[in-house]
Design an enzyme around this catalytic site. Structure first.
Site, mmCIF file in Angstrom:
data_model
loop_
_atom_site.group_PDB
_atom_site.id
_atom_site.type_symbol
_atom_site.label_atom_id
_atom_site.label_comp_id
_atom_site.label_asym_id
_atom_site.label_seq_id
_atom_site.Cartn_x
_atom_site.Cartn_y
_atom_site.Cartn_z
ATOM 1 N N CYS A 54 5.180 -6.407 -11.610
ATOM 2 C CA CYS A 54 6.613 -6.149 -11.735
ATOM 3 C C CYS A 54 6.895 -5.243 -12.932
ATOM 4 O O CYS A 54 6.397 -5.484 -14.034
ATOM 5 C CB CYS A 54 7.376 -7.454 -11.882
ATOM 6 N N TYR A 67 7.396 -18.017 -4.269
ATOM 7 C CA TYR A 67 8.515 -17.290 -3.685
ATOM 8 C C TYR A 67 8.828 -17.865 -2.303
ATOM 9 O O TYR A 67 8.267 -18.891 -1.904
ATOM 10 C CB TYR A 67 8.224 -15.794 -3.688
ATOM 11 N N SER A 125 -3.377 -4.052 -8.531
ATOM 12 C CA SER A 125 -2.618 -5.229 -8.133
ATOM 13 C C SER A 125 -1.121 -5.028 -8.390
ATOM 14 O O SER A 125 -0.733 -4.297 -9.301
ATOM 15 C CB SER A 125 -3.117 -6.427 -8.942
ATOM 16 N N PRO A 126 -0.249 -5.665 -7.600
ATOM 17 C CA PRO A 126 1.193 -5.572 -7.855
ATOM 18 C C PRO A 126 1.550 -6.120 -9.232
ATOM 19 O O PRO A 126 1.066 -7.180 -9.635
ATOM 20 C CB PRO A 126 1.801 -6.443 -6.748
ATOM 21 N N GLN A 144 4.165 -3.959 -1.464
ATOM 22 C CA GLN A 144 4.204 -5.412 -1.314
ATOM 23 C C GLN A 144 5.630 -5.826 -0.955
ATOM 24 O O GLN A 144 6.560 -5.575 -1.723
ATOM 25 C CB GLN A 144 3.768 -6.125 -2.588
ATOM 26 N N ARG A 150 -3.734 -6.102 -15.296
ATOM 27 C CA ARG A 150 -3.616 -5.813 -16.721
ATOM 28 C C ARG A 150 -4.705 -4.876 -17.223
ATOM 29 O O ARG A 150 -4.465 -4.057 -18.123
ATOM 30 C CB ARG A 150 -3.620 -7.127 -17.508
#
Length: 393
Positions: A40, A201, A37-38, A114, A346
Protein backbone atom coordinates in the site's frame (compact mmCIF):
# COMPACT_ATOMS: atom_id res chain seq x y z
CA UNK A 1 23.04 -32.39 -48.45
CA UNK A 2 25.26 -31.45 -45.55
CA UNK A 3 26.35 -34.11 -43.13
CA UNK A 4 26.40 -33.74 -39.35
CA UNK A 5 29.72 -32.77 -37.90
CA UNK A 6 31.68 -35.47 -36.14
CA UNK A 7 33.96 -35.23 -33.18
CA UNK A 8 33.56 -34.72 -29.45
CA UNK A 9 30.08 -33.65 -28.36
CA UNK A 10 29.67 -30.06 -27.28
CA UNK A 11 29.59 -29.49 -23.57
CA UNK A 12 26.08 -29.24 -22.18
CA UNK A 13 25.07 -25.72 -21.28
CA UNK A 14 24.33 -25.50 -17.58
CA UNK A 15 20.79 -24.49 -16.74
CA UNK A 16 20.45 -21.15 -14.98
CA UNK A 17 19.62 -21.13 -11.27
CA UNK A 18 15.98 -21.91 -10.57
CA UNK A 19 15.24 -18.31 -9.50
CA UNK A 20 16.26 -17.05 -12.93
CA UNK A 21 14.36 -19.57 -15.02
CA UNK A 22 11.23 -18.44 -16.87
CA UNK A 23 7.76 -19.63 -15.90
CA UNK A 24 4.85 -19.88 -18.32
CA UNK A 25 1.33 -19.47 -16.95
CA UNK A 26 -1.44 -19.74 -19.52
CA UNK A 27 -0.46 -17.38 -22.34
CA UNK A 28 2.14 -15.30 -20.52
CA UNK A 29 5.73 -16.02 -19.52
CA UNK A 30 7.50 -14.54 -16.52
CA UNK A 31 11.14 -14.06 -17.42
CA UNK A 32 12.23 -15.17 -13.94
CA UNK A 33 10.61 -16.17 -10.64
CA UNK A 34 10.89 -12.78 -8.87
CA UNK A 35 7.69 -10.84 -8.17
CA UNK A 36 7.10 -7.48 -6.51
CA UNK A 37 4.58 -8.01 -3.71
CA UNK A 38 1.62 -5.62 -3.25
CA UNK A 39 2.48 -2.73 -0.92
CA UNK A 40 0.00 0.00 0.00
CA UNK A 41 1.26 3.45 -0.98
CA UNK A 42 -1.72 5.61 0.09
CA UNK A 43 -0.85 8.12 -2.61
CA UNK A 44 -3.77 8.03 -5.06
CA UNK A 45 -6.31 10.82 -5.56
CA UNK A 46 -9.90 9.58 -5.70
CA UNK A 47 -8.46 6.17 -6.55
CA UNK A 48 -6.52 7.52 -9.55
CA UNK A 49 -2.84 6.60 -9.95
CA UNK A 50 -0.41 9.52 -9.79
CA UNK A 51 3.16 10.15 -10.91
CA UNK A 52 4.25 8.55 -7.61
CA UNK A 53 2.81 5.23 -8.76
CA UNK A 54 4.47 5.41 -12.17
CA UNK A 55 7.88 5.89 -10.56
CA UNK A 56 7.23 3.50 -7.67
CA UNK A 57 6.15 0.57 -9.87
CA UNK A 58 8.27 1.50 -12.86
CA UNK A 59 11.55 1.27 -10.99
CA UNK A 60 10.90 -2.38 -10.21
CA UNK A 61 10.61 -3.16 -13.92
CA UNK A 62 13.94 -1.38 -14.46
CA UNK A 63 15.36 -3.50 -11.64
CA UNK A 64 14.60 -6.78 -13.38
CA UNK A 65 11.50 -8.16 -11.65
CA UNK A 66 9.38 -10.48 -13.77
CA UNK A 67 6.00 -9.33 -12.43
CA UNK A 68 5.06 -6.11 -10.64
CA UNK A 69 1.84 -6.31 -8.59
CA UNK A 70 0.00 -3.17 -7.52
CA UNK A 71 -1.08 -2.43 -4.02
CA UNK A 72 -4.55 -3.42 -2.85
CA UNK A 73 -6.76 -1.81 -5.54
CA UNK A 74 -10.33 -1.19 -4.42
CA UNK A 75 -13.25 -2.58 -6.43
CA UNK A 76 -15.70 -0.06 -4.88
CA UNK A 77 -15.20 3.43 -3.49
CA UNK A 78 -16.02 2.34 0.06
CA UNK A 79 -13.80 -0.74 -0.01
CA UNK A 80 -10.44 1.05 0.25
CA UNK A 81 -7.96 0.30 3.00
CA UNK A 82 -7.31 4.05 3.17
CA UNK A 83 -8.71 7.17 1.49
CA UNK A 84 -5.70 7.42 -0.82
CA UNK A 85 -5.64 3.82 -2.09
CA UNK A 86 -5.69 2.97 -5.76
CA UNK A 87 -9.13 2.24 -7.15
CA UNK A 88 -10.60 0.41 -10.09
CA UNK A 89 -14.32 0.98 -9.54
CA UNK A 90 -14.61 3.51 -12.36
CA UNK A 91 -13.40 3.80 -15.95
CA UNK A 92 -11.62 7.02 -14.93
CA UNK A 93 -9.07 4.80 -13.16
CA UNK A 94 -8.02 3.02 -16.36
CA UNK A 95 -5.73 5.66 -17.97
CA UNK A 96 -3.45 6.03 -14.93
CA UNK A 97 -3.05 2.28 -14.60
CA UNK A 98 -2.54 1.93 -18.36
CA UNK A 99 0.32 4.44 -18.22
CA UNK A 100 2.04 2.29 -15.59
CA UNK A 101 1.39 -0.91 -17.54
CA UNK A 102 2.86 0.56 -20.72
CA UNK A 103 6.06 1.61 -18.94
CA UNK A 104 6.45 -1.74 -17.22
CA UNK A 105 5.90 -3.62 -20.48
CA UNK A 106 8.38 -1.38 -22.32
CA UNK A 107 10.99 -2.38 -19.76
CA UNK A 108 10.54 -6.13 -19.95
CA UNK A 109 8.23 -6.97 -17.05
CA UNK A 110 4.62 -8.01 -16.59
CA UNK A 111 2.03 -5.90 -14.79
CA UNK A 112 -0.47 -7.23 -12.28
CA UNK A 113 -3.31 -5.61 -10.33
CA UNK A 114 -4.44 -6.87 -6.93
CA UNK A 115 -8.23 -6.55 -6.63
CA UNK A 116 -9.53 -6.09 -3.11
CA UNK A 117 -12.43 -5.15 -0.89
CA UNK A 118 -11.34 -4.14 2.61
CA UNK A 119 -14.74 -4.96 4.16
CA UNK A 120 -14.86 -4.40 7.91
CA UNK A 121 -11.24 -3.14 7.81
CA UNK A 122 -11.91 -0.33 5.34
CA UNK A 123 -10.50 3.14 5.98
CA UNK A 124 -7.49 3.40 8.21
CA UNK A 125 -4.69 5.92 8.46
CA UNK A 126 -1.47 5.49 6.46
CA UNK A 127 1.19 3.68 8.46
CA UNK A 128 3.22 6.90 8.76
CA UNK A 129 0.25 8.55 10.50
CA UNK A 130 -0.20 5.66 12.92
CA UNK A 131 -2.18 3.13 10.86
CA UNK A 132 -5.21 3.37 13.16
CA UNK A 133 -8.81 2.82 12.00
CA UNK A 134 -10.56 6.06 11.14
CA UNK A 135 -13.38 6.83 13.54
CA UNK A 136 -17.01 6.95 12.48
CA UNK A 137 -16.93 10.69 13.22
CA UNK A 138 -13.91 11.21 10.95
CA UNK A 139 -15.53 9.24 8.16
CA UNK A 140 -18.81 11.13 8.47
CA UNK A 141 -16.93 14.43 8.41
CA UNK A 142 -15.14 13.40 5.21
CA UNK A 143 -18.32 13.61 3.18
CA UNK A 144 -17.55 10.23 1.65
CA UNK A 145 -20.39 7.81 1.03
CA UNK A 146 -18.85 5.02 3.08
CA UNK A 147 -19.93 1.85 4.81
CA UNK A 148 -17.85 -0.82 6.55
CA UNK A 149 -19.38 -4.21 5.76
CA UNK A 150 -18.85 -7.81 6.77
CA UNK A 151 -20.45 -11.22 6.94
CA UNK A 152 -21.68 -10.57 10.49
CA UNK A 153 -21.99 -7.67 12.91
CA UNK A 154 -18.55 -8.33 14.45
CA UNK A 155 -15.89 -5.62 14.49
CA UNK A 156 -12.32 -6.46 13.53
CA UNK A 157 -11.28 -5.23 17.00
CA UNK A 158 -12.50 -2.68 19.57
CA UNK A 159 -10.88 0.12 17.54
CA UNK A 160 -13.03 -0.64 14.49
CA UNK A 161 -16.73 0.14 14.09
CA UNK A 162 -19.19 -2.75 13.84
CA UNK A 163 -19.75 -3.50 10.14
CA UNK A 164 -23.11 -3.60 8.44
CA UNK A 165 -24.13 -7.19 7.68
CA UNK A 166 -24.17 -7.88 3.95
CA UNK A 167 -27.48 -8.98 2.47
CA UNK A 168 -27.60 -11.58 -0.30
CA UNK A 169 -28.29 -8.78 -2.75
CA UNK A 170 -25.25 -6.84 -1.54
CA UNK A 171 -23.09 -9.96 -1.84
CA UNK A 172 -24.13 -10.30 -5.48
CA UNK A 173 -23.27 -6.64 -6.08
CA UNK A 174 -19.80 -7.14 -4.61
CA UNK A 175 -19.13 -10.14 -6.81
CA UNK A 176 -20.18 -8.05 -9.80
CA UNK A 177 -17.86 -5.27 -8.64
CA UNK A 178 -14.93 -7.73 -8.80
CA UNK A 179 -16.02 -8.81 -12.28
CA UNK A 180 -16.20 -5.23 -13.55
CA UNK A 181 -12.84 -4.48 -11.92
CA UNK A 182 -11.31 -7.44 -13.77
CA UNK A 183 -12.62 -6.06 -17.06
CA UNK A 184 -11.12 -2.66 -16.28
CA UNK A 185 -7.81 -4.33 -15.34
CA UNK A 186 -7.76 -5.94 -18.78
CA UNK A 187 -8.49 -2.59 -20.41
CA UNK A 188 -5.64 -1.09 -18.37
CA UNK A 189 -3.18 -3.61 -19.82
CA UNK A 190 -2.76 -5.89 -16.81
CA UNK A 191 -1.25 -9.31 -17.53
CA UNK A 192 -2.27 -10.78 -14.16
CA UNK A 193 -4.88 -10.07 -11.55
CA UNK A 194 -4.66 -11.21 -7.96
CA UNK A 195 -7.78 -11.60 -5.83
CA UNK A 196 -7.13 -10.56 -2.24
CA UNK A 197 -8.64 -13.25 -0.03
CA UNK A 198 -6.35 -12.63 2.96
CA UNK A 199 -5.37 -10.30 5.80
CA UNK A 200 -8.83 -10.01 7.31
CA UNK A 201 -10.35 -8.12 4.41
CA UNK A 202 -13.84 -8.86 3.16
CA UNK A 203 -13.40 -12.27 1.53
CA UNK A 204 -11.13 -13.45 4.35
CA UNK A 205 -13.70 -12.39 6.94
CA UNK A 206 -16.21 -14.71 5.28
CA UNK A 207 -13.72 -17.59 5.55
CA UNK A 208 -13.12 -17.43 9.30
CA UNK A 209 -15.58 -18.90 11.81
CA UNK A 210 -14.60 -16.08 14.18
CA UNK A 211 -15.89 -13.32 11.92
CA UNK A 212 -18.59 -15.24 10.03
CA UNK A 213 -21.60 -16.26 12.11
CA UNK A 214 -24.09 -16.40 9.26
CA UNK A 215 -26.76 -19.10 9.03
CA UNK A 216 -27.43 -18.86 5.30
CA UNK A 217 -25.56 -20.30 2.30
CA UNK A 218 -22.52 -18.10 3.07
CA UNK A 219 -21.97 -19.21 6.67
CA UNK A 220 -21.68 -22.22 8.93
CA UNK A 221 -19.85 -25.07 7.22
CA UNK A 222 -16.43 -24.73 5.62
CA UNK A 223 -18.01 -25.11 2.18
CA UNK A 224 -20.43 -22.29 2.90
CA UNK A 225 -17.77 -19.99 4.34
CA UNK A 226 -15.65 -20.59 1.21
CA UNK A 227 -18.59 -19.96 -1.09
CA UNK A 228 -18.06 -16.22 -1.67
CA UNK A 229 -14.35 -16.66 -2.44
CA UNK A 230 -15.00 -19.54 -4.84
CA UNK A 231 -17.92 -17.82 -6.57
CA UNK A 232 -15.94 -14.59 -6.93
CA UNK A 233 -12.99 -16.45 -8.43
CA UNK A 234 -15.27 -18.36 -10.80
CA UNK A 235 -17.05 -15.23 -12.02
CA UNK A 236 -13.83 -13.25 -12.38
CA UNK A 237 -12.22 -16.12 -14.28
CA UNK A 238 -15.14 -16.09 -16.74
CA UNK A 239 -14.65 -12.35 -17.34
CA UNK A 240 -10.84 -12.38 -17.38
CA UNK A 241 -9.15 -13.37 -20.69
CA UNK A 242 -8.49 -17.09 -20.90
CA UNK A 243 -4.82 -16.54 -21.74
CA UNK A 244 -4.12 -14.41 -18.66
CA UNK A 245 -3.29 -15.93 -15.25
CA UNK A 246 -5.41 -15.45 -12.15
CA UNK A 247 -3.76 -15.35 -8.71
CA UNK A 248 -5.39 -15.46 -5.27
CA UNK A 249 -3.76 -14.33 -2.03
CA UNK A 250 -4.68 -16.30 1.09
CA UNK A 251 -3.88 -15.94 4.75
CA UNK A 252 -3.08 -19.63 5.11
CA UNK A 253 -3.31 -19.21 8.89
CA UNK A 254 -5.42 -16.31 10.05
CA UNK A 255 -3.58 -16.11 13.36
CA UNK A 256 -6.64 -16.67 15.53
CA UNK A 257 -6.91 -19.58 17.96
CA UNK A 258 -9.36 -22.06 16.47
CA UNK A 259 -9.61 -19.99 13.31
CA UNK A 260 -8.73 -20.59 9.67
CA UNK A 261 -5.87 -23.09 9.34
CA UNK A 262 -3.78 -25.00 6.82
CA UNK A 263 -6.37 -27.75 6.30
CA UNK A 264 -8.89 -25.06 5.39
CA UNK A 265 -6.39 -23.37 3.07
CA UNK A 266 -5.66 -26.62 1.25
CA UNK A 267 -9.39 -27.18 0.76
CA UNK A 268 -9.85 -23.64 -0.56
CA UNK A 269 -6.81 -23.92 -2.84
CA UNK A 270 -8.25 -27.09 -4.36
CA UNK A 271 -11.59 -25.37 -4.93
CA UNK A 272 -9.93 -22.30 -6.44
CA UNK A 273 -7.86 -24.48 -8.74
CA UNK A 274 -11.05 -26.13 -10.01
CA UNK A 275 -12.54 -22.77 -11.00
CA UNK A 276 -9.44 -21.57 -12.82
CA UNK A 277 -7.10 -19.91 -10.32
CA UNK A 278 -3.50 -20.49 -11.44
CA UNK A 279 -1.38 -19.37 -8.47
CA UNK A 280 -2.02 -19.19 -4.72
CA UNK A 281 -0.04 -16.42 -3.02
CA UNK A 282 0.54 -17.75 0.50
CA UNK A 283 0.54 -15.19 3.29
CA UNK A 284 -0.87 -15.31 6.84
CA UNK A 285 -2.50 -13.36 9.66
CA UNK A 286 -4.54 -10.18 9.69
CA UNK A 287 -8.01 -11.39 10.67
CA UNK A 288 -8.07 -8.74 13.39
CA UNK A 289 -5.66 -6.27 14.95
CA UNK A 290 -4.88 -8.82 17.68
CA UNK A 291 -3.83 -11.52 15.23
CA UNK A 292 -1.10 -9.34 13.76
CA UNK A 293 1.00 -10.41 16.74
CA UNK A 294 -0.44 -13.82 17.54
CA UNK A 295 0.46 -17.42 16.91
CA UNK A 296 2.28 -17.25 13.56
CA UNK A 297 5.97 -17.23 14.57
CA UNK A 298 7.95 -14.74 12.50
CA UNK A 299 11.44 -15.31 11.19
CA UNK A 300 13.43 -15.63 7.98
CA UNK A 301 11.16 -17.15 5.32
CA UNK A 302 8.47 -17.87 7.93
CA UNK A 303 5.63 -18.19 5.41
CA UNK A 304 7.45 -20.36 2.87
CA UNK A 305 6.19 -23.60 4.50
CA UNK A 306 2.61 -22.51 3.74
CA UNK A 307 3.40 -22.21 0.03
CA UNK A 308 5.22 -25.53 0.15
CA UNK A 309 2.33 -27.39 1.75
CA UNK A 310 -0.35 -25.93 -0.51
CA UNK A 311 1.75 -26.74 -3.58
CA UNK A 312 2.54 -30.31 -2.46
CA UNK A 313 -1.02 -31.21 -1.49
CA UNK A 314 -2.97 -29.58 -4.33
CA UNK A 315 -0.60 -29.37 -7.29
CA UNK A 316 -1.41 -25.69 -7.80
CA UNK A 317 1.45 -23.26 -8.38
CA UNK A 318 2.28 -21.13 -5.33
CA UNK A 319 3.99 -17.86 -4.54
CA UNK A 320 6.07 -17.59 -1.37
CA UNK A 321 6.32 -14.39 0.66
CA UNK A 322 7.63 -13.27 4.02
CA UNK A 323 11.12 -12.11 5.03
CA UNK A 324 12.92 -13.44 1.98
CA UNK A 325 16.16 -11.51 1.98
CA UNK A 326 18.94 -12.99 -0.16
CA UNK A 327 19.21 -14.36 -3.70
CA UNK A 328 20.52 -17.64 -2.35
CA UNK A 329 17.52 -18.02 -0.02
CA UNK A 330 15.05 -17.17 -2.80
CA UNK A 331 16.76 -19.51 -5.26
CA UNK A 332 16.60 -22.40 -2.78
CA UNK A 333 12.84 -21.89 -2.33
CA UNK A 334 12.28 -22.44 -6.05
CA UNK A 335 15.01 -25.03 -6.59
CA UNK A 336 13.71 -27.21 -3.75
CA UNK A 337 10.18 -27.12 -5.14
CA UNK A 338 8.78 -25.22 -2.17
CA UNK A 339 7.14 -22.57 -4.37
CA UNK A 340 7.06 -21.56 -8.02
CA UNK A 341 7.45 -17.83 -7.45
CA UNK A 342 9.03 -15.66 -4.77
CA UNK A 343 7.49 -12.28 -3.97
CA UNK A 344 9.43 -9.57 -2.20
CA UNK A 345 8.13 -6.33 -0.73
CA UNK A 346 10.34 -4.46 1.70
CA UNK A 347 13.55 -5.81 0.18
CA UNK A 348 12.42 -4.37 -3.15
CA UNK A 349 11.84 -1.02 -1.42
CA UNK A 350 15.38 -1.16 -0.06
CA UNK A 351 16.88 -2.31 -3.34
CA UNK A 352 14.66 -1.92 -6.44
CA UNK A 353 17.46 -3.57 -8.45
CA UNK A 354 17.34 -6.66 -6.22
CA UNK A 355 16.56 -8.99 -9.19
CA UNK A 356 19.49 -7.63 -11.20
CA UNK A 357 21.77 -8.02 -8.19
CA UNK A 358 20.44 -11.57 -7.74
CA UNK A 359 21.47 -12.48 -11.28
CA UNK A 360 25.01 -11.30 -10.54
CA UNK A 361 25.11 -12.95 -7.12
CA UNK A 362 24.01 -16.29 -8.58
CA UNK A 363 26.70 -16.13 -11.26
CA UNK A 364 24.36 -15.68 -14.21
CA UNK A 365 25.31 -12.24 -15.39
CA UNK A 366 28.56 -10.73 -16.53
CA UNK A 367 29.28 -7.22 -15.30
CA UNK A 368 26.08 -5.16 -15.27
CA UNK A 369 24.24 -6.98 -18.05
CA UNK A 370 20.88 -7.16 -16.18
CA UNK A 371 20.71 -3.36 -15.78
CA UNK A 372 18.92 -1.11 -18.29
CA UNK A 373 21.20 0.05 -21.08
CA UNK A 374 21.04 3.64 -19.85
CA UNK A 375 22.52 2.56 -16.50
CA UNK A 376 24.62 -0.42 -17.51
CA UNK A 377 27.41 1.29 -19.38
CA UNK A 378 28.00 3.90 -16.70
CA UNK A 379 28.21 1.23 -14.02
CA UNK A 380 30.53 -0.90 -16.13
CA UNK A 381 32.75 2.08 -16.85
CA UNK A 382 33.09 2.87 -13.14
CA UNK A 383 33.76 -0.78 -12.34
CA UNK A 384 36.55 -0.82 -14.92
CA UNK A 385 38.08 2.28 -13.40
CA UNK A 386 37.96 0.77 -9.92
CA UNK A 387 39.63 -2.41 -11.16
CA UNK A 388 42.41 -0.40 -12.77
CA UNK A 389 42.96 1.45 -9.52
CA UNK A 390 43.22 -1.86 -7.66
CA UNK A 391 45.85 -3.10 -10.11
CA UNK A 392 47.81 0.13 -9.79
CA UNK A 393 47.93 -0.31 -6.02
Amino acid sequence: MSRPETGAPAEAVAAPPALLQPLSLRGVTLKNRMVVSPMCQHSAVDGIAQDWHLVHYGKFALGGAALVLTESTAVTSDSRVGFADLGIWDDDHIPGLRRIADFIHANGALFGIQLAHAGRKAFSEPLWEGGRPLSVEALDASGLDWCRVGPSAIAASPEWSVPDVLTLEAISEIKEAFVQAARRADAAGADVIELHFGHGYLLASFLSPHSNKRSDAYGGSLENRMRLAVETAREVRAAWPEDKPLFARLSCLDGAEGGWDMEDSVALAEALKEVGVDVVDCSSGGLSEATRRSNVPRGIGFQVPFAEEVRARTGIATQAVGIILTPEQADAVVAEGRADLVALGREMLRTPYWPAEAARALGCAESFEPWPLQHREWLAKRQGALERLDKAD
